[in-house]
Design a protein around this motif. Structure first.
Motif, PDB file in Angstrom:
ATOM      1  N   LEU A 111      42.552  48.983  38.508  1.00  0.00           N
ATOM      2  CA  LEU A 111      42.760  48.680  37.183  1.00  0.00           C
ATOM      3  C   LEU A 111      44.085  47.118  37.605  1.00  0.00           C
ATOM      4  N   ASP A 112      45.412  48.146  37.993  1.00  0.00           N
ATOM      5  CA  ASP A 112      46.370  46.901  37.743  1.00  0.00           C
ATOM      6  C   ASP A 112      45.925  46.181  38.842  1.00  0.00           C
ATOM      7  N   ASN A 113      45.379  46.007  40.424  1.00  0.00           N
ATOM      8  CA  ASN A 113      45.120  45.400  41.465  1.00  0.00           C
ATOM      9  C   ASN A 113      44.123  44.302  40.254  1.00  0.00           C
ATOM     10  N   PHE A 114      42.905  44.605  40.337  1.00  0.00           N
ATOM     11  CA  PHE A 114      42.355  43.804  39.433  1.00  0.00           C
ATOM     12  C   PHE A 114      42.366  42.910  38.445  1.00  0.00           C
ATOM     13  N   LYS A 115      43.702  43.474  37.332  1.00  0.00           N
ATOM     14  CA  LYS A 115      43.845  42.949  36.535  1.00  0.00           C
ATOM     15  C   LYS A 115      44.902  41.590  36.961  1.00  0.00           C
ATOM     16  N   ASN A 116      45.462  41.517  38.622  1.00  0.00           N
ATOM     17  CA  ASN A 116      45.678  40.158  38.660  1.00  0.00           C
ATOM     18  C   ASN A 116      43.961  39.427  39.077  1.00  0.00           C
ATOM     19  N   GLN A 117      43.133  39.604  39.071  1.00  0.00           N
ATOM     20  CA  GLN A 117      41.843  38.938  39.389  1.00  0.00           C
ATOM     21  C   GLN A 117      41.272  37.833  38.482  1.00  0.00           C
ATOM     22  N   PHE A 118      41.984  38.352  37.168  1.00  0.00           N
ATOM     23  CA  PHE A 118      40.927  38.728  36.253  1.00  0.00           C
ATOM     24  C   PHE A 118      41.521  37.886  35.000  1.00  0.00           C
ATOM     25  N   ARG A 119      41.284  36.844  34.365  1.00  0.00           N
ATOM     26  CA  ARG A 119      41.913  36.261  33.567  1.00  0.00           C
ATOM     27  C   ARG A 119      41.585  36.536  31.358  1.00  0.00           C
ATOM     28  N   GLY A 120      40.907  37.595  31.686  1.00  0.00           N
ATOM     29  CA  GLY A 120      40.162  37.736  30.768  1.00  0.00           C
ATOM     30  C   GLY A 120      40.974  39.492  30.256  1.00  0.00           C
ATOM     31  N   THR A 121      40.798  40.283  29.212  1.00  0.00           N
ATOM     32  CA  THR A 121      40.719  41.863  28.540  1.00  0.00           C
ATOM     33  C   THR A 121      40.400  42.979  28.979  1.00  0.00           C
ATOM     34  N   ALA A 170      33.993  53.367  29.435  1.00  0.00           N
ATOM     35  CA  ALA A 170      34.683  54.231  30.020  1.00  0.00           C
ATOM     36  C   ALA A 170      36.036  52.592  30.492  1.00  0.00           C
ATOM     37  N   LEU A 171      35.165  50.960  30.143  1.00  0.00           N
ATOM     38  CA  LEU A 171      35.679  50.100  30.392  1.00  0.00           C
ATOM     39  C   LEU A 171      35.156  48.722  30.054  1.00  0.00           C
ATOM     40  N   ILE A 172      35.741  47.987  29.112  1.00  0.00           N
ATOM     41  CA  ILE A 172      34.809  46.666  28.416  1.00  0.00           C
ATOM     42  C   ILE A 172      35.790  45.428  29.460  1.00  0.00           C
ATOM     43  N   ALA A 173      35.206  44.763  30.106  1.00  0.00           N
ATOM     44  CA  ALA A 173      35.739  43.605  30.511  1.00  0.00           C
ATOM     45  C   ALA A 173      35.258  42.693  29.813  1.00  0.00           C
ATOM     46  N   ARG A 174      36.645  42.439  29.053  1.00  0.00           N
ATOM     47  CA  ARG A 174      36.057  40.897  28.437  1.00  0.00           C
ATOM     48  C   ARG A 174      36.730  39.350  28.240  1.00  0.00           C
ATOM     49  N   CYS A 175      35.441  38.423  29.368  1.00  0.00           N
ATOM     50  CA  CYS A 175      35.664  36.962  29.984  1.00  0.00           C
ATOM     51  C   CYS A 175      36.248  36.588  29.215  1.00  0.00           C
ATOM     52  N   ARG A 176      36.540  35.401  29.883  1.00  0.00           N
ATOM     53  CA  ARG A 176      36.711  34.104  29.529  1.00  0.00           C
ATOM     54  C   ARG A 176      35.930  32.720  30.013  1.00  0.00           C
ATOM     55  N   GLY A 177      35.703  33.181  31.367  1.00  0.00           N
ATOM     56  CA  GLY A 177      34.796  32.165  31.812  1.00  0.00           C
ATOM     57  C   GLY A 177      34.361  32.911  33.241  1.00  0.00           C
ATOM     58  N   ALA A 178      33.385  31.835  34.663  1.00  0.00           N
ATOM     59  CA  ALA A 178      33.206  32.016  34.837  1.00  0.00           C
ATOM     60  C   ALA A 178      33.470  32.749  36.280  1.00  0.00           C
ATOM     61  N   ALA A 179      34.968  32.369  35.917  1.00  0.00           N
ATOM     62  CA  ALA A 179      35.290  33.858  37.385  1.00  0.00           C
ATOM     63  C   ALA A 179      35.824  34.379  37.561  1.00  0.00           C
ATOM     64  N   ASP A 180      35.965  34.838  35.966  1.00  0.00           N
ATOM     65  CA  ASP A 180      36.220  36.737  35.229  1.00  0.00           C
ATOM     66  C   ASP A 180      34.880  37.258  35.204  1.00  0.00           C
ATOM     67  N   VAL A 181      34.102  36.807  36.134  1.00  0.00           N
ATOM     68  CA  VAL A 181      32.249  36.857  35.508  1.00  0.00           C
ATOM     69  C   VAL A 181      31.625  37.350  37.164  1.00  0.00           C
ATOM     70  N   MET A 182      33.053  36.458  37.718  1.00  0.00           N
ATOM     71  CA  MET A 182      32.062  36.757  39.745  1.00  0.00           C
ATOM     72  C   MET A 182      33.053  38.070  40.038  1.00  0.00           C
ATOM     73  N   ALA A 183      34.992  37.889  38.489  1.00  0.00           N
ATOM     74  CA  ALA A 183      35.838  38.949  39.690  1.00  0.00           C
ATOM     75  C   ALA A 183      34.969  40.658  39.201  1.00  0.00           C
ATOM     76  N   VAL A 184      34.801  40.441  38.122  1.00  0.00           N
ATOM     77  CA  VAL A 184      34.900  41.389  37.532  1.00  0.00           C
ATOM     78  C   VAL A 184      33.262  42.252  38.342  1.00  0.00           C
ATOM     79  N   VAL A 185      32.290  41.980  39.025  1.00  0.00           N
ATOM     80  CA  VAL A 185      30.952  41.626  39.557  1.00  0.00           C
ATOM     81  C   VAL A 185      31.527  42.329  41.176  1.00  0.00           C
TER      82      VAL A 185
END
Length: 475
Positions: free
Chosen positions: A21-31, A56-71
């Motif tokens: 998860l910590d590694n993923f956060k580096n690609q993710f601008r949201g919460t 288990a997890l809620i990925a609160r996105c701030r933009g389309a790039a965040d959505v791409m990273a979560v997908v």
């Protein structure tokens, strides 16, 4: 805690190391929220108070790039996902129990190009966000009837509202969708780009990706709209509903009407002896020229002797907020729908019987008068299939105490069953109950369009990453 337990798409639970998860956060601008985080409990709630799920997890996105990273993250780890857009969620499908929620609720920006009469709304926007921006220019998009409804869910399943007889469903005014597909790409779907995907998105729900933005064609809207609201005693229901039915056969398309079996609200304009008693209310939105308002709405207000006439003129934005207080966040809701081929004495007798036996006075039975512009679109022109049926009944069970849930849900299901002899099938997916009997709902919602939807699903989501509200599985 060095790991979290999370659901996979295969239905198994796996351990996900926090290092991952910590590694993923580096690609993710949201919460990224999980159990125990300060905002977690608030983030897992939706509008419908009956829904009490713990992802288990809620990925609160701030933009389309965040959505791409979560997908990409969800696909890599084969995680079970859901998509929360506006959060005005009846069925609870927006929250994945022990899975991953892709949360767009902070993506609510709306921009309007008044010259081109086009609006662009982000995937988490509410109808009120859209209305606020468009009405500043005397324009409106044909959307739903409660301002706190999410734009995405309403649109992807069709979109009925006050302007649909004049301008069609919400999807009939959709110009493009920006969407992140299962391979992590951000695509623009329109009549010219990925037209097959654009066809599917107009009614096919969240089966094809995460919609991050919508573009709508806008229409001029009068400064003042007449909203007819005569209140009749339930004893006059058959006369009133039949009269409204006959009048709407030839009424101008600027008039949209809901006939509602409900309870008289405890307000000063209604005599006190009727407060809380079962009534029939006609809700008529007239968006045509003001000088014709009395002529057009008058017949609705003289079908019998009304208890009260709450008709008034208001702005589009105020009209869109008029019903909000009847649908507050956190109340308990269970809504189903059924299309009717006819609205005769037998049908009305069933509805009157169930109006009298409602477990909650907050519950309503709503008759939508269809037709007009929405019915002139061919059923195969978009994924939304049920365009030629004259009436839709929305069974809206609403109550205030969790202990009353079983009685209210049972009542709604019983009415739905009692109306089936008057229907040739079909259902509106924005009023889906808890999505029971999925195969029947798929056939009822999509008819002959279902096979084409499966083919497009296979092309854009072959591994079925996106379950949608009602899962269309790859062919």
């Amino acid at each position: 805690m060095s790991e979290i337990q999370i659901l996979t798409r295969r239905g198994t639970v796996v351990s996900l190391q926090l290092e991952i998860l910590d590694n993923f956060k580096n690609q993710f601008r949201g919460t990224l929220l999980k159990h125990g985080d300060e905002e977690y409990d608030q983030a897992r709630k939706v509008w419908n108070g009956t829904i009490d799920k713990r992802p288990a997890l809620i990925a609160r996105c701030r933009g389309a790039a965040d959505v791409m990273a979560v997908v990409n993250f969800a696909r890599e780890h084969q995680l079970a996902i859901s998509i929360r857009s506006g959060g005005h969620n009846v069925s609870g499908a927006a929250i994945s129990e022990q899975g991953l929620v892709i949360d767009l609720s902070h993506m609510r920006s709306v921009q309007v190009n008044p010259r081109e009469r086009v609006a662009r709304a982000e995937g988490g926007a509410l109808l009120g966000d859209l209305d606020h921006e468009t009405t500043a220019f005397g324009l409106a998009a044909p959307v739903g009837v409660v301002s706190e409804t999410g734009v995405a869910g309403l649109t992807l399943h069709g979109g009925t509202g006050w302007l649909m007889r004049k301008h069609g469903l919400t999807i009939d005014n959709l110009l493009a969708v920006e969407i992140v597909t299962s391979d992590g790409r951000l695509l623009r779907a329109s009549a010219d780009e990925h037209p097959d995907l654009f066809w599917a998105l107009r009614g096919g729900g969240g089966n094809f990706g995460v919609a991050t933005a919508f573009e709508f064609k806008l229409h001029p809207i009068p400064e003042s709209i007449t909203f007819a609201m005569p209140v009749y005693p339930l004893e006059m229901a058959a006369q009133v509903i039949a009269g409204c039915r006959d009048y709407m056969n030839d009424a101008p398309e600027e008039l949209m009407v809901l006939g509602t079996y409900w309870s008289a609200p405890p307000i000063a304009d209604i005599p006190e002896e009727h407060h809380g008693k079962p009534v029939v209310i006609l809700l008529g939105c007239y968006s045509g020229p003001a000088e014709n308002a009395e002529k057009v709405t008058g017949p609705l207000r003289s079908l019998a002797e009304p208890i009260a006439d709450l008709t008034s003129a208001m702005s589009w934005k105020d009209l869109q907020r008029l019903l909000d207080e009847d649908y507050p966040n956190g109340k308990y809701y269970y809504w189903k729908s059924i299309y009717l081929d006819r609205l005769d004495e037998a049908v009305m007798a069933v509805m009157e019987e169930y109006a009298r036996s409602r477990p909650s006075p907050e519950t309503s039975i709503d008759i939508w008068h269809m037709g007009g512009a929405m019915s002139r679109v061919e059923p195969t022109a978009t994924a939304f299939f049920n365009r030629r049926i004259p009436f839709m009944v929305a069974i809206e069970a609403n109550w205030s105490e969790r202990a009353d849930s079983d009685a209210n849900i049972a009542w709604a299901r019983a009415l739905h069953k009692a109306l089936q002899p008057f229907s040739s099938g079909g259902n509106y997916l924005n009023f889906p109950g808890y999505v029971e009997d999925q195969d029947a709902m798929l056939r009822g919602a999509y008819g002959g369009n279902l096979e084409r939807l499966k083919q497009i699903k296979t092309k854009y989501d072959p591994d079925n990453l996106f379950p949608g509200l009602l899962n269309i599985k790859p062919g």
